[in-house]
Design a protein around this motif. Sequence first.
Motif, PDB file in Angstrom:
ATOM      1  N   ARG A  95      51.232  35.697  43.406  1.00 25.29           N
ATOM      2  CA  ARG A  95      49.921  35.163  43.772  1.00 25.29           C
ATOM      3  C   ARG A  95      50.129  34.008  44.740  1.00 25.29           C
ATOM      4  N   CYS A 292      44.521  30.539  44.299  1.00 29.00           N
ATOM      5  CA  CYS A 292      45.255  31.344  45.271  1.00 29.00           C
ATOM      6  C   CYS A 292      44.371  31.506  46.505  1.00 29.00           C
ATOM      7  N   CYS A 295      40.322  32.577  46.468  1.00 29.72           N
ATOM      8  CA  CYS A 295      39.893  32.773  45.080  1.00 29.72           C
ATOM      9  C   CYS A 295      38.978  31.642  44.631  1.00 29.72           C
ATOM     10  N   ILE A 297      38.001  31.240  41.549  1.00 27.57           N
ATOM     11  CA  ILE A 297      38.212  30.949  40.123  1.00 27.57           C
ATOM     12  C   ILE A 297      39.140  29.744  39.944  1.00 27.57           C
ATOM     13  N   CYS A 299      42.289  29.317  38.753  1.00 26.56           N
ATOM     14  CA  CYS A 299      42.737  29.228  37.355  1.00 26.56           C
ATOM     15  C   CYS A 299      44.098  28.560  37.200  1.00 26.56           C
ATOM     16  N   CYS A 498      43.322  40.383  42.362  1.00 29.29           N
ATOM     17  CA  CYS A 498      43.788  39.817  41.092  1.00 29.29           C
ATOM     18  C   CYS A 498      43.034  40.430  39.911  1.00 29.29           C
ATOM     19  N   TRP A 500      42.534  39.195  37.011  1.00 27.51           N
ATOM     20  CA  TRP A 500      41.741  38.244  36.210  1.00 27.51           C
ATOM     21  C   TRP A 500      40.248  38.402  36.514  1.00 27.51           C
TER      22      TRP A 500
HETATM   23  S1  SF4 Z   1      42.164  34.109  39.250  1.00 30.04           S
HETATM   24 FE1  SF4 Z   1      43.906  35.179  40.166  1.00 30.04          FE
HETATM   25  S2  SF4 Z   1      43.722  34.862  42.341  1.00 30.04           S
HETATM   26 FE2  SF4 Z   1      42.407  33.322  41.313  1.00 30.04          FE
HETATM   27  S3  SF4 Z   1      43.664  31.483  41.090  1.00 30.04           S
HETATM   28 FE3  SF4 Z   1      43.870  32.672  39.222  1.00 30.04          FE
HETATM   29  S4  SF4 Z   1      45.726  33.971  39.563  1.00 30.04           S
HETATM   30 FE4  SF4 Z   1      45.028  33.211  41.556  1.00 30.04          FE
END
Ligand code: SF4
Length: 604
Positions: A95, A292, A295, A297, A299, A498, A500
């Motif tokens: 990632r 990433c 993205c 999110i 996370c 991803c 997730w």
């Molecule tokens: S959800 Fe996936 S793409 Fe987004 S920061 Fe987390 S690991 Fe990276």
Amino acid sequence: MYGCTGRCLRVNLSKGKHSVEEIDPELLGKFVGGRGLGVKVLSDEVDPKTDPLGPENKLIFVSGPLVGTGAVTGASCNAVTKSALSGAIACAKMRGHFGAELKFAGLDMIIIEGKAESPVILSILDNKINIRPALESWGRTTSETEVVFKKSLEDKWAARETYLVSIGPAGEKSVPLANIVNDGFLSVGGAGIGAVMGSKNLKAIAVKGSHSLSVADGDRFVRVVTNLINKLNSAPFTSQSMRAWGSAFFTGICYQKGVLPYRNFQAAAFPESKDIGTEALSNAFALRSRGCFACPIACIKKTDVSNPLFRAKGMAPTYLAIGALGLNCGVTDLTTIGLANMICAEMGLDPIAAGGTVATAMELVEKGFTDRDALKLELRFGQGEDLLQALTLMATKKGHAKRIGKGGDALAKEYGQSKRFMGVKGMPVAPFDPRCIQGMGLHFATCNYGPHHLYAYTFFEEVLNVHEGLDPWSTEGKPELVKQYQDMTAIMDSLGLCNWTLMGLKFNNFVPMINSCLGTEYRAEDLLRIGDRIWNQERLFNIWAGFDHTHDTLPGRFFDEPIQDGPAQGQVSKVDEMLPAYYELRGWSERGQPLTETLKALGL
Ligand code: SF4
């Protein structure tokens, strides 16, 4: 195909030569890119029986077509090879930003062949491709390698935008538990891949690019991407839990459902649950969020750890670290788990493989099959200092830790105690007890890469109940669920997305984004069919490497020893019950061989 650059860099380290090739468009049509393309190229170019650490093995880095386009979570680059730990096919999901930067450098794929005479770094800075000596970096940790390389660049602005994938001391010494690390701190799944990279004397690959990528229908693409971001920003798991804690928020849920392993899967409950939940995590670490490429999110949780033993910046403990390096080794102190996780990232050790190996060794000691004198190492369940010392010594092959550095399977066999190794195909089981999450158990038994959750996160449906309220202890509908998630993950990895996101979106939601980006007219079922093709291609590689249906199982403990305590008390795995239906759904024989008509229908 839009999104792709259509270009591959082939590097022969034995000859010190490289060339840029066009990627066959037919291959992109059939396997899309990313994981699928890497698997196909490996299958075509590498004898599955080859020595993983020999120069004939190849190491392939490949970004999917959505990577770098601005598609939601389009960041994933896959590293594909034959694993030095299992001997099966291996695929790591990288990632962060490396994958997008590779595309900006005008490349979809890098194929590494042969072995350099002395340690080198492959440097791809826009159109300048060099194989440089790595003497200054050899022996250093992964983050140090990044700092040293960037310091060596004259253009400091370009250095800031350069991303690396590297190995630590474990990979240099070809420890089979070694993995690769990208962006300086992101541990990538896939034990044994770091050992392959080390066997080639390749310390790192550095990439920086400034090419742009085009999409087929820009206006529509922006509209559907905005729509997906809004959905992710309103779904509870992706907008709140993952954003606040990363996957560490699973810990409390897994404890409640009895899914957490404890002391080499000998128990499913532990007394100190309150000390490892999200509240304890924020008391133990100052968390900083990082995402990433593309993205919303974000996370990834970064933090600093300072301790007399070790000082580093890196990832705060994820669920995987808490389960595999912590609880499964009986360690419940979050600071110690955080340190263990950072040692793995810095030394280039796979946390699941390293944690599973230490847990195996601890059980062998606990049961009296070996001891401190024989191992020259103290290994007691629950003792954090034993864990930290073992990880450091394993990574450097120092002292007698060489012995456990070979992996839990080899260690347990050495003492005639194979049944104490909780693994499949030589790989330790990820920290989800398969006795009380039946679909995940079936996936662990059949996964082409060994028992790793990231290749079919049925947990989302069985435990989090994101879209469907499935009973984790029931086998009903699980063969279908497992096949669906395996195929879905294969195509998402190949596109560069991803998994997730599946905590907030359904797979169907991605289809308009994929088509407006690539200029295709896929339906969801067309994409799942490509996932099925990829899964079968991987299965064929493993069959040619010597694996068969006898490897589609779990360690005996999960069948013979019901869970003793906690909410899942009395549960055992029912993989054997589900396997025939799974084989039938896949179009395989009763002995797990893909049937000729199945392969023909998939175009293999
Ligand atoms: S959800 Fe996936 S793409 Fe987004 S920061 Fe987390 S690991 Fe990276």
